[in-house]
Scaffold this active site. Structure first.
Site, PDB file in Angstrom:
ATOM      1  N   SER A   1       0.850  -1.185   0.000  1.00  0.00           N
ATOM      2  CA  SER A   1       0.000   0.000   0.000  1.00  0.00           C
ATOM      3  C   SER A   1       0.889   1.240   0.000  1.00  0.00           C
ATOM      4  O   SER A   1       1.871   1.297   0.748  1.00  0.00           O
ATOM      5  CB  SER A   1      -0.901   0.010   1.238  1.00  0.00           C
ATOM      6  OG  SER A   1      -1.727   1.164   1.259  1.00  0.00           O
TER       7      SER A   1
ATOM      8  N   HIS B   1       2.283  12.285  -0.835  1.00  0.00           N
ATOM      9  CA  HIS B   1       1.812  13.666  -0.753  1.00  0.00           C
ATOM     10  C   HIS B   1       2.952  14.589  -1.186  1.00  0.00           C
ATOM     11  O   HIS B   1       3.875  14.855  -0.412  1.00  0.00           O
ATOM     12  CB  HIS B   1       1.380  14.006   0.671  1.00  0.00           C
ATOM     13  CG  HIS B   1       0.179  13.245   1.142  1.00  0.00           C
ATOM     14  ND1 HIS B   1      -1.106  13.583   0.757  1.00  0.00           N
ATOM     15  CD2 HIS B   1       0.068  12.160   1.946  1.00  0.00           C
ATOM     16  CE1 HIS B   1      -1.948  12.746   1.316  1.00  0.00           C
ATOM     17  NE2 HIS B   1      -1.276  11.871   2.038  1.00  0.00           N
TER      18      HIS B   1
ATOM     19  N   HIS C   1      -2.284   7.204  -4.841  1.00  0.00           N
ATOM     20  CA  HIS C   1      -2.529   6.095  -3.917  1.00  0.00           C
ATOM     21  C   HIS C   1      -2.609   4.795  -4.714  1.00  0.00           C
ATOM     22  O   HIS C   1      -3.155   4.762  -5.824  1.00  0.00           O
ATOM     23  CB  HIS C   1      -3.848   6.304  -3.168  1.00  0.00           C
ATOM     24  CG  HIS C   1      -4.479   5.032  -2.670  1.00  0.00           C
ATOM     25  ND1 HIS C   1      -5.440   4.342  -3.391  1.00  0.00           N
ATOM     26  CD2 HIS C   1      -4.268   4.320  -1.535  1.00  0.00           C
ATOM     27  CE1 HIS C   1      -5.799   3.265  -2.713  1.00  0.00           C
ATOM     28  NE2 HIS C   1      -5.109   3.228  -1.589  1.00  0.00           N
TER      29      HIS C   1
ATOM     30  N   ASN D   1      -3.118   0.387  -3.723  1.00  0.00           N
ATOM     31  CA  ASN D   1      -3.160  -0.727  -2.789  1.00  0.00           C
ATOM     32  C   ASN D   1      -3.423  -1.992  -3.578  1.00  0.00           C
ATOM     33  O   ASN D   1      -4.320  -2.027  -4.431  1.00  0.00           O
ATOM     34  CB  ASN D   1      -4.265  -0.519  -1.747  1.00  0.00           C
ATOM     35  CG  ASN D   1      -4.420  -1.717  -0.828  1.00  0.00           C
ATOM     36  OD1 ASN D   1      -5.125  -2.667  -1.152  1.00  0.00           O
ATOM     37  ND2 ASN D   1      -3.762  -1.671   0.312  1.00  0.00           N
TER      38      ASN D   1
ATOM     39  N   ARG E   1      -3.642  -6.362  -2.907  1.00  0.00           N
ATOM     40  CA  ARG E   1      -3.715  -7.318  -1.815  1.00  0.00           C
ATOM     41  C   ARG E   1      -4.185  -8.686  -2.285  1.00  0.00           C
ATOM     42  O   ARG E   1      -4.917  -8.819  -3.275  1.00  0.00           O
ATOM     43  CB  ARG E   1      -4.669  -6.802  -0.731  1.00  0.00           C
ATOM     44  CG  ARG E   1      -6.047  -6.434  -1.252  1.00  0.00           C
ATOM     45  CD  ARG E   1      -6.873  -5.667  -0.221  1.00  0.00           C
ATOM     46  NE  ARG E   1      -8.188  -5.280  -0.753  1.00  0.00           N
ATOM     47  CZ  ARG E   1      -8.441  -4.134  -1.362  1.00  0.00           C
ATOM     48  NH1 ARG E   1      -7.458  -3.257  -1.527  1.00  0.00           N
ATOM     49  NH2 ARG E   1      -9.648  -3.862  -1.817  1.00  0.00           N
TER      50      ARG E   1
ATOM     51  N   HIS F   1      -5.094   7.547 -16.809  1.00  0.00           N
ATOM     52  CA  HIS F   1      -6.161   6.608 -17.157  1.00  0.00           C
ATOM     53  C   HIS F   1      -5.798   5.740 -18.360  1.00  0.00           C
ATOM     54  O   HIS F   1      -6.199   4.565 -18.419  1.00  0.00           O
ATOM     55  CB  HIS F   1      -7.465   7.360 -17.409  1.00  0.00           C
ATOM     56  CG  HIS F   1      -8.206   7.695 -16.149  1.00  0.00           C
ATOM     57  ND1 HIS F   1      -9.113   6.835 -15.575  1.00  0.00           N
ATOM     58  CD2 HIS F   1      -8.158   8.785 -15.339  1.00  0.00           C
ATOM     59  CE1 HIS F   1      -9.610   7.384 -14.471  1.00  0.00           C
ATOM     60  NE2 HIS F   1      -9.036   8.570 -14.307  1.00  0.00           N
TER      61      HIS F   1
ATOM     62  N   HIS G   1     -20.320  12.715   2.446  1.00  0.00           N
ATOM     63  CA  HIS G   1     -20.750  13.924   3.149  1.00  0.00           C
ATOM     64  C   HIS G   1     -20.349  15.204   2.412  1.00  0.00           C
ATOM     65  O   HIS G   1     -20.859  16.277   2.715  1.00  0.00           O
ATOM     66  CB  HIS G   1     -20.183  13.943   4.574  1.00  0.00           C
ATOM     67  CG  HIS G   1     -18.691  13.961   4.643  1.00  0.00           C
ATOM     68  ND1 HIS G   1     -17.918  12.830   4.484  1.00  0.00           N
ATOM     69  CD2 HIS G   1     -17.818  14.977   4.833  1.00  0.00           C
ATOM     70  CE1 HIS G   1     -16.642  13.143   4.591  1.00  0.00           C
ATOM     71  NE2 HIS G   1     -16.550  14.446   4.802  1.00  0.00           N
TER      72      HIS G   1
END
Length: 303
Positions: free
Chosen positions: A129, A133, A143, A145, A147, A177, A207
């Site tokens: 992972s 920044h 980012h 990840n 697994r 992309h 939110h």
């Protein structure tokens, strides 16, 4: 597929080393590596960089196991996969379209385990992972990840890669992309469309009513050993997808206002990781290393 345990760990370690070596070239700094052990089984290695180009970045490897897959994780994962796979179709309220969506997923190898297949079963998980920044507001946050997991008698692959620019450049988004699309297309039709759509849904900050960044790909519950080559290819695509963007933007001049806007934008990254991120929740609920888990958070942020 337990024979994949050793092969997967070796691949993830090697991928971590290749990524760190290239990013050290771009930054000029050195990663600091720290080993950790997990009470109950396994552990990992945290590699952290605090440099000139990357204000903070980490690329972590882990391999953990235990005698009981956490119930809190299986409930969150199964409900998330169901809503992700059918959110569009359920909004139109037709069971036929829901069934079609699941059938299409099954053709790609997506088969979420049932609660009975997971709950209370011994588990094994290994992966890599990373989050970086950058210091310059015009270099995008990235980012990834990847697994491999086992729980009882079932096993699957998961992961993803996404880009979060403070200031979007259309040509950078297009490049990122295109690299991912090429990888997906090499493994079958429909994969890029499905996984890029899944990324839009997964990396959505409810939110805030907006996506975290400009997307990428996300996938989970991929069954079958034939998907192992896909996972490896996604990992190897990271540097071709991201390194050219760093080279292109790292010397771009920026103002104090650009920097202030960057710190405010980072707040959304923090909100997503603490409230929604599956990897964060899995790590915390399985007794993972807290410092490694929160490596994904930026060093400075404002609201």
């Amino acid at each position: 597929m337990t024979t994949l345990r050793t092969e997967a760990q070796e691949f993830f370690r090697g991928l971590r080393d290749r990524i760190c070596a290239r990013l050290e070239e771009l930054d000029g700094g050195k990663f600091q590596r720290t080993k950790w052990e997990r009470p109950g089984g396994g552990g990992g290695e945290m590699s952290e960089l605090r440099g000139e180009v990357f204000e903070k970045g980490g690329c972590n490897f882990s391999a953990v196991w235990g005698d009981k897959y956490p119930a809190a994780v299986d409930q969150a994962s199964t409900s998330t996969s169901t809503s992700t796979s059918t959110s569009t179709s359920t909004s139109t309220s037709t069971s036929t379209s829901t069934s079609t969506s699941r059938d299409d997923d099954a053709k790609l190898g997506i088969r979420p385990p049932t609660p009975s297949e997971l709950s209370g079963k011994p588990f094994f998980a290994t992966g890599v992972s990373l989050v970086f920044h950058p210091r310059n507001p015009f270099v995008p946050v990235v980012h990834m990840n990847l697994r491999y997991l086992e729980a009882g008698d079932v096993s699957w692959f998961g992961g993803g890669m996404d880009l979060t620019p403070c200031q979007e450049f259309v040509e950078d988004t297009r490049h990122f992309h295109r690299v991912l699309q090429k990888v997906c297309n090499a493994h079958g039709p429909g994969m890029y469309d499905r996984f890029s759509r899944w990324a839009k849904e997964y990396f959505f900050i409810g939110h805030r009513g907006s996506e975290r960044g400009v997307g990428g790909i996300f996938f989970d519950y991929l069954r079958g050993e034939e998907r192992w080559s896909f996972l490896r290819d996604v990992g190897e695509a990271f540097l071709p997808a991201y390194a050219p963007l760093v080279e292109r933007r790292r010397a771009t001049p920026y103002s104090d206002e650009d920097r202030a806007r960057q710190l405010r934008w980072r707040g959304r990254y923090v909100e997503f990781n603490l409230l929604y991120d599956r990897g964060t929740l899995f790590g915390l609920r399985t007794g993972g290393n807290v410092e490694a888990i929160f490596m994904s958070l930026p060093p400075l942020v404002s609201w």
